[in-house]
Enzyme design. Structure first.
Site, PDB file in Angstrom:
ATOM      1  N   HIS A 184      -7.589   1.601   1.907  1.00  0.00           N
ATOM      2  CA  HIS A 184      -8.187   0.928   3.072  1.00  0.00           C
ATOM      3  C   HIS A 184      -7.975   1.765   4.344  1.00  0.00           C
ATOM      4  CE1 HIS A 184      -9.673  -2.950   1.717  1.00  0.00           C
ATOM      5  NE2 HIS A 184      -8.531  -3.303   1.170  1.00  0.00           N
TER       6      HIS A 184
ATOM      7  N   HIS B 208      -4.043   0.667  -3.237  1.00  0.00           N
ATOM      8  CA  HIS B 208      -5.209  -0.086  -2.750  1.00  0.00           C
ATOM      9  C   HIS B 208      -5.185  -0.169  -1.216  1.00  0.00           C
ATOM     10  CE1 HIS B 208      -7.995  -3.744  -3.103  1.00  0.00           C
ATOM     11  NE2 HIS B 208      -7.536  -3.869  -1.868  1.00  0.00           N
ATOM     12  N   GLU B 209      -3.998  -0.444  -0.643  1.00  0.00           N
ATOM     13  CA  GLU B 209      -3.883  -0.557   0.825  1.00  0.00           C
ATOM     14  C   GLU B 209      -4.030   0.802   1.501  1.00  0.00           C
ATOM     15  OE1 GLU B 209      -4.214  -3.419   1.518  1.00  0.00           O
ATOM     16  OE2 GLU B 209      -3.303  -4.457  -0.155  1.00  0.00           O
TER      17      GLU B 209
ATOM     18  N   GLN C  46      -8.403  -3.906   7.589  1.00  0.00           N
ATOM     19  CA  GLN C  46      -9.062  -5.173   7.225  1.00  0.00           C
ATOM     20  C   GLN C  46      -9.087  -6.177   8.371  1.00  0.00           C
ATOM     21  OE1 GLN C  46      -6.563  -5.376   3.483  1.00  0.00           O
ATOM     22  NE2 GLN C  46      -8.399  -6.411   2.790  1.00  0.00           N
TER      23      GLN C  46
ATOM     24  N   CYS D 229      -9.938  -8.007  -3.703  1.00  0.00           N
ATOM     25  CA  CYS D 229      -9.695  -7.598  -2.319  1.00  0.00           C
ATOM     26  C   CYS D 229     -10.082  -8.736  -1.393  1.00  0.00           C
ATOM     27  CB  CYS D 229     -10.516  -6.349  -1.993  1.00  0.00           C
ATOM     28  SG  CYS D 229     -10.270  -5.738  -0.312  1.00  0.00           S
ATOM     29  N   LEU D 230      -9.244  -8.996  -0.404  1.00  0.00           N
ATOM     30  CA  LEU D 230      -9.543 -10.066   0.560  1.00  0.00           C
ATOM     31  C   LEU D 230     -10.817  -9.755   1.346  1.00  0.00           C
ATOM     32  CD1 LEU D 230      -5.918 -10.738   1.873  1.00  0.00           C
ATOM     33  CD2 LEU D 230      -7.257 -12.157   0.292  1.00  0.00           C
TER      34      LEU D 230
ATOM     35  N   GLY E 163      -1.327  -8.016  -0.413  1.00  0.00           N
ATOM     36  CA  GLY E 163      -1.226  -6.936   0.556  1.00  0.00           C
ATOM     37  C   GLY E 163      -2.307  -7.076   1.606  1.00  0.00           C
TER      38      GLY E 163
HETATM   39  O1  GNR Z   1      -4.490  -9.877  -2.830  1.00  0.00           O
HETATM   40  C1  GNR Z   1      -4.808  -8.834  -3.382  1.00  0.00           C
HETATM   41  N1  GNR Z   1      -4.660  -8.715  -4.719  1.00  0.00           N
HETATM   42  C2  GNR Z   1      -4.838  -7.540  -5.416  1.00  0.00           C
HETATM   43  C3  GNR Z   1      -4.938  -7.595  -6.787  1.00  0.00           C
HETATM   44  C4  GNR Z   1      -5.100  -6.456  -7.535  1.00  0.00           C
HETATM   45  C5  GNR Z   1      -5.160  -5.238  -6.905  1.00  0.00           C
HETATM   46  C6  GNR Z   1      -5.080  -5.153  -5.530  1.00  0.00           C
HETATM   47  C7  GNR Z   1      -4.912  -6.287  -4.780  1.00  0.00           C
HETATM   48  S1  GNR Z   1      -4.764  -6.197  -3.067  1.00  0.00           S
HETATM   49  C8  GNR Z   1      -5.399  -7.741  -2.598  1.00  0.00           C
HETATM   50  C9  GNR Z   1      -5.250  -7.950  -1.101  1.00  0.00           C
HETATM   51  C10 GNR Z   1      -6.099  -6.937  -0.370  1.00  0.00           C
HETATM   52  O2  GNR Z   1      -7.290  -6.960  -0.338  1.00  0.00           O
HETATM   53  N2  GNR Z   1      -5.476  -5.944   0.180  1.00  0.00           N
HETATM   54  O3  GNR Z   1      -6.165  -4.963   0.779  1.00  0.00           O
HETATM   55 NI    NI Z   2      -8.119  -4.918  -0.144  1.00  0.00          NI
END
Ligand code: GNR
Ligand code: NI
Length: 169
Positions: A138, A134-135, A51, A92-93, A46
């Site tokens: 953000h 999670h997104e 980001q 998270c990236l 995601g």
């Molecule tokens: O790539 C991603 N993997 C992930 C794994 C477990 C829980 C959430 C994520 S999201 C993350 C990509 C990202 O940072 N999205 O904001």
């Molecule tokens: Ni993230």
């Protein structure tokens, strides 16, 4: 199409609260395409606009094994979250190399607009549920490390700052 630079924690811009998208037009569709390209390139499931330093409420995701089911959610709103919660390992990236457990509602229902500006409702569980939450965090300026203890967060901050300093040298 273009790859967009991804902000890294503890960049203060990651704590910006995104504004709703006013109109779903070509600019938004082009941004969605660039975000998807950036997400696939970084091997993420995601990516939120926050980001890539765009503070508008939109996110992209693809939780499929084959990486061929892109989804774009514009102005997503949480309609419902289950009482039951599950703890999962998150990454998270914007927090490269860090993985830790986060507890969240197991299932959610989210309403959003798609790339065509049409209203869609998604009922999610499993990885899709985790990823959407999670997104959406953000977009509210929240990074998953904020669910961890102050001590863990401090250690993550120092580790990432040190890594960033070494890249600059
Ligand atoms: O790539 C991603 N993997 C992930 C794994 C477990 C829980 C959430 C994520 S999201 C993350 C990509 C990202 O940072 N999205 O904001
Ligand atoms: Ni993230």
């Amino acid at each position: 199409m273009a790859l967009l630079p991804i902000l890294s924690y503890p960049d203060p811009r990651l704590h910006t609260v995104a504004k709703p998208v006013a109109v779903v037009d070509e600019r938004i569709r082009a941004l969605a395409a660039d975000m998807l390209e950036t997400m696939y390139d970084a091997k993420g499931v995601g990516l939120a606009a926050t980001q890539v330093n765009v503070h508008e409420r939109m996110l992209v995701l693809d939780v499929s094994e084959e990486r061929n089911q892109p989804q774009v959610l514009i102005n997503p709103e949480l309609v419902w979250a289950s009482e039951d919660r599950v703890k999962n390992e998150e990454g998270c990236l914007s927090v490269p190399g860090i993985f830790d457990g986060v507890e969240r509602p197991a299932r959610v229902k989210v309403q959003a607009l798609n790339e065509q500006g049409e209203s869609i409702t998604i009922e999610a569980d499993g990885l899709l549920s985790i990823c959407i939450q999670h997104e959406m965090d953000h977009l509210m300026g929240k990074v998953f490390v904020e669910y961890l203890s102050v001590l863990k967060r401090m250690r993550i901050k120092s580790k990432l700052l040190k890594a960033q300093r070494e890249l600059e040298r």
